[in-house]
Design a protein around this motif. Structure first.
Motif, PDB file in Angstrom:
ATOM      1  N   VAL A 149      23.329 -10.031  35.659  1.00 31.18           N
ATOM      2  CA  VAL A 149      24.005  -8.791  35.262  1.00 31.18           C
ATOM      3  C   VAL A 149      25.055  -8.437  36.317  1.00 31.18           C
ATOM      4  CG1 VAL A 149      23.714  -6.304  34.893  1.00 31.18           C
ATOM      5  CG2 VAL A 149      22.038  -7.914  33.941  1.00 31.18           C
ATOM      6  N   ALA A 150      24.662  -8.479  37.598  1.00 34.09           N
ATOM      7  CA  ALA A 150      25.592  -8.164  38.689  1.00 34.09           C
ATOM      8  C   ALA A 150      26.723  -9.182  38.761  1.00 34.09           C
ATOM      9  CB  ALA A 150      24.845  -8.117  40.016  1.00 34.09           C
ATOM     10  N   ALA A 151      26.380 -10.454  38.680  1.00 34.54           N
ATOM     11  CA  ALA A 151      27.395 -11.506  38.766  1.00 34.54           C
ATOM     12  C   ALA A 151      28.412 -11.370  37.635  1.00 34.54           C
ATOM     13  CB  ALA A 151      26.742 -12.885  38.748  1.00 34.54           C
ATOM     14  N   ASP A 152      27.937 -11.090  36.427  1.00 31.66           N
ATOM     15  CA  ASP A 152      28.834 -10.939  35.287  1.00 31.66           C
ATOM     16  C   ASP A 152      29.722  -9.706  35.438  1.00 31.66           C
ATOM     17  OD1 ASP A 152      27.721 -13.223  34.216  1.00 31.66           O
ATOM     18  OD2 ASP A 152      26.545 -12.175  32.682  1.00 31.66           O
ATOM     19  N   THR A 153      29.163  -8.625  35.973  1.00 37.96           N
ATOM     20  CA  THR A 153      29.924  -7.393  36.173  1.00 37.96           C
ATOM     21  C   THR A 153      30.991  -7.572  37.244  1.00 37.96           C
ATOM     22  OG1 THR A 153      28.021  -6.052  35.516  1.00 37.96           O
ATOM     23  CG2 THR A 153      29.742  -4.936  36.782  1.00 37.96           C
ATOM     24  N   LEU A 154      30.643  -8.273  38.325  1.00 34.02           N
ATOM     25  CA  LEU A 154      31.579  -8.487  39.425  1.00 34.02           C
ATOM     26  C   LEU A 154      32.748  -9.390  39.030  1.00 34.02           C
ATOM     27  CD1 LEU A 154      29.098  -8.941  42.386  1.00 34.02           C
ATOM     28  CD2 LEU A 154      30.819  -7.140  42.180  1.00 34.02           C
ATOM     29  N   GLY A 155      32.508 -10.334  38.151  1.00 33.42           N
ATOM     30  CA  GLY A 155      33.543 -11.318  37.816  1.00 33.42           C
ATOM     31  C   GLY A 155      33.495 -12.465  38.810  1.00 33.42           C
ATOM     32  N   ASP A 156      34.617 -13.120  39.022  1.00 32.33           N
ATOM     33  CA  ASP A 156      34.661 -14.300  39.887  1.00 32.33           C
ATOM     34  C   ASP A 156      34.418 -13.909  41.346  1.00 32.33           C
ATOM     35  OD1 ASP A 156      35.201 -15.957  37.737  1.00 32.33           O
ATOM     36  OD2 ASP A 156      37.373 -15.708  37.954  1.00 32.33           O
ATOM     37  N   ILE A 157      33.284 -14.349  41.889  1.00 30.77           N
ATOM     38  CA  ILE A 157      32.921 -14.044  43.269  1.00 30.77           C
ATOM     39  C   ILE A 157      33.631 -15.029  44.193  1.00 30.77           C
ATOM     40  CG2 ILE A 157      31.016 -13.886  44.924  1.00 30.77           C
ATOM     41  CD1 ILE A 157      29.264 -13.002  42.484  1.00 30.77           C
ATOM     42  N   VAL A 158      34.344 -14.473  45.188  1.00 34.56           N
ATOM     43  CA  VAL A 158      35.168 -15.300  46.066  1.00 34.56           C
ATOM     44  C   VAL A 158      34.707 -15.294  47.524  1.00 34.56           C
ATOM     45  CG1 VAL A 158      37.207 -15.137  44.599  1.00 34.56           C
ATOM     46  CG2 VAL A 158      36.846 -13.426  46.390  1.00 34.56           C
ATOM     47  N   TYR A 159      33.830 -14.353  47.884  1.00 36.88           N
ATOM     48  CA  TYR A 159      33.381 -14.265  49.280  1.00 36.88           C
ATOM     49  C   TYR A 159      32.040 -13.559  49.324  1.00 36.88           C
ATOM     50  CZ  TYR A 159      33.163 -12.804  54.182  1.00 36.88           C
ATOM     51  OH  TYR A 159      32.767 -12.602  55.471  1.00 36.88           O
ATOM     52  N   VAL A 160      31.161 -14.041  50.198  1.00 32.86           N
ATOM     53  CA  VAL A 160      29.876 -13.375  50.407  1.00 32.86           C
ATOM     54  C   VAL A 160      29.587 -13.338  51.902  1.00 32.86           C
ATOM     55  CG1 VAL A 160      28.523 -15.486  50.009  1.00 32.86           C
ATOM     56  CG2 VAL A 160      27.456 -13.282  49.695  1.00 32.86           C
ATOM     57  N   ASP A 161      29.204 -12.166  52.386  1.00 35.09           N
ATOM     58  CA  ASP A 161      28.842 -11.952  53.783  1.00 35.09           C
ATOM     59  C   ASP A 161      27.347 -11.658  53.807  1.00 35.09           C
ATOM     60  OD1 ASP A 161      29.019 -11.416  56.565  1.00 35.09           O
ATOM     61  OD2 ASP A 161      29.192  -9.261  56.147  1.00 35.09           O
ATOM     62  N   LEU A 162      26.581 -12.554  54.431  1.00 34.41           N
ATOM     63  CA  LEU A 162      25.125 -12.458  54.411  1.00 34.41           C
ATOM     64  C   LEU A 162      24.582 -12.104  55.791  1.00 34.41           C
ATOM     65  CD1 LEU A 162      24.423 -15.649  52.288  1.00 34.41           C
ATOM     66  CD2 LEU A 162      24.408 -13.268  51.515  1.00 34.41           C
ATOM     67  N   PRO A 163      23.368 -11.520  55.842  1.00 37.77           N
ATOM     68  CA  PRO A 163      22.752 -11.246  57.136  1.00 37.77           C
ATOM     69  C   PRO A 163      22.392 -12.556  57.836  1.00 37.77           C
ATOM     70  CG  PRO A 163      21.200 -10.826  55.362  1.00 37.77           C
ATOM     71  CD  PRO A 163      22.516 -11.136  54.724  1.00 37.77           C
ATOM     72  N   GLU A 164      22.250 -12.515  59.146  1.00 39.44           N
ATOM     73  CA  GLU A 164      21.928 -13.722  59.913  1.00 39.44           C
ATOM     74  C   GLU A 164      20.429 -13.963  59.952  1.00 39.44           C
ATOM     75  OE1 GLU A 164      23.645 -13.855  63.795  1.00 39.44           O
ATOM     76  OE2 GLU A 164      25.570 -13.083  63.094  1.00 39.44           O
ATOM     77  N   ALA A 165      20.035 -15.243  59.986  1.00 36.87           N
ATOM     78  CA  ALA A 165      18.627 -15.602  60.154  1.00 36.87           C
ATOM     79  C   ALA A 165      18.126 -14.971  61.447  1.00 36.87           C
ATOM     80  CB  ALA A 165      18.460 -17.115  60.188  1.00 36.87           C
ATOM     81  N   GLY A 166      16.925 -14.401  61.389  1.00 36.84           N
ATOM     82  CA  GLY A 166      16.331 -13.748  62.553  1.00 36.84           C
ATOM     83  C   GLY A 166      16.594 -12.255  62.597  1.00 36.84           C
ATOM     84  N   SER A 167      17.588 -11.782  61.836  1.00 36.25           N
ATOM     85  CA  SER A 167      17.872 -10.348  61.816  1.00 36.25           C
ATOM     86  C   SER A 167      16.879  -9.649  60.882  1.00 36.25           C
ATOM     87  CB  SER A 167      19.310 -10.082  61.374  1.00 36.25           C
ATOM     88  OG  SER A 167      19.521 -10.494  60.041  1.00 36.25           O
ATOM     89  N   THR A 168      16.801  -8.334  61.022  1.00 40.55           N
ATOM     90  CA  THR A 168      15.910  -7.571  60.153  1.00 40.55           C
ATOM     91  C   THR A 168      16.734  -6.809  59.123  1.00 40.55           C
ATOM     92  OG1 THR A 168      15.880  -5.717  61.695  1.00 40.55           O
ATOM     93  CG2 THR A 168      14.105  -7.314  61.892  1.00 40.55           C
ATOM     94  N   VAL A 169      16.138  -6.613  57.957  1.00 41.18           N
ATOM     95  CA  VAL A 169      16.752  -5.841  56.885  1.00 41.18           C
ATOM     96  C   VAL A 169      15.788  -4.729  56.491  1.00 41.18           C
ATOM     97  CG1 VAL A 169      18.218  -7.690  55.974  1.00 41.18           C
ATOM     98  CG2 VAL A 169      15.871  -7.493  55.156  1.00 41.18           C
ATOM     99  N   THR A 170      16.348  -3.669  55.932  1.00 37.84           N
ATOM    100  CA  THR A 170      15.554  -2.518  55.519  1.00 37.84           C
ATOM    101  C   THR A 170      15.761  -2.272  54.034  1.00 37.84           C
ATOM    102  OG1 THR A 170      15.805  -1.553  57.720  1.00 37.84           O
ATOM    103  CG2 THR A 170      15.120  -0.065  55.957  1.00 37.84           C
TER     104      THR A 170
END
Length: 126
Positions: free
Chosen positions: A30-51
């Protein structure tokens, strides 16, 4: 109509999570279709924490830039380098090769069942 996999759970912000340990996380079709053509993704680093419920990255498409939210609180175990190098994978295979990262879950945020997510977002169960 966008596909929603019944074996996953979903956040209101359109991320999916599986029940593995560590848990794999990605964005829904659903998100991918809404966004359209995805050209860049910035992801968290391994070892980091997320909330849970907080931004942990960004997804840029030809239409817009959207924040990526973590559906859980925990520590990032692995990041999908292939998806970072080839963001089109998020459009082509959001539930497979387009996964984003794995996390050792300490606590879950509010999650929807596949049925609840599909009903709220106009998706269709696979």
């Amino acid at each position: 109509m966008s596909t929603v996999l019944p074996t996953l759970r979903y956040s209101a912000e359109h991320e999916w999570i599986d029940d593995a340990s560590p848990a794999k996380i990605g964005i829904s079709q659903v998100a991918a279709d809404t966004l359209g053509d995805i050209v860049y993704v910035d992801l968290p680093e391994a070892g980091s924490t997320v909330t849970a419920g907080e931004a942990c990255g960004e997804i840029e498409s030809t239409k817009s830039v959207s924040e990526l939210f973590s559906p859980v609180t925990g520590t990032i175990v692995e990041v999908n380098a292939e998806a970072a190098e080839n963001p089109a994978l998020l459009n082509e295979d959001p539930y497979g090769a387009g996964w984003l990262f794995t996390v050792e879950v300490d606590e879950e945020g509010p999650l929807l069942s596949a049925q609840e997510y599909a009903e709220a977002n106009g998706g269709e169960l696979a």
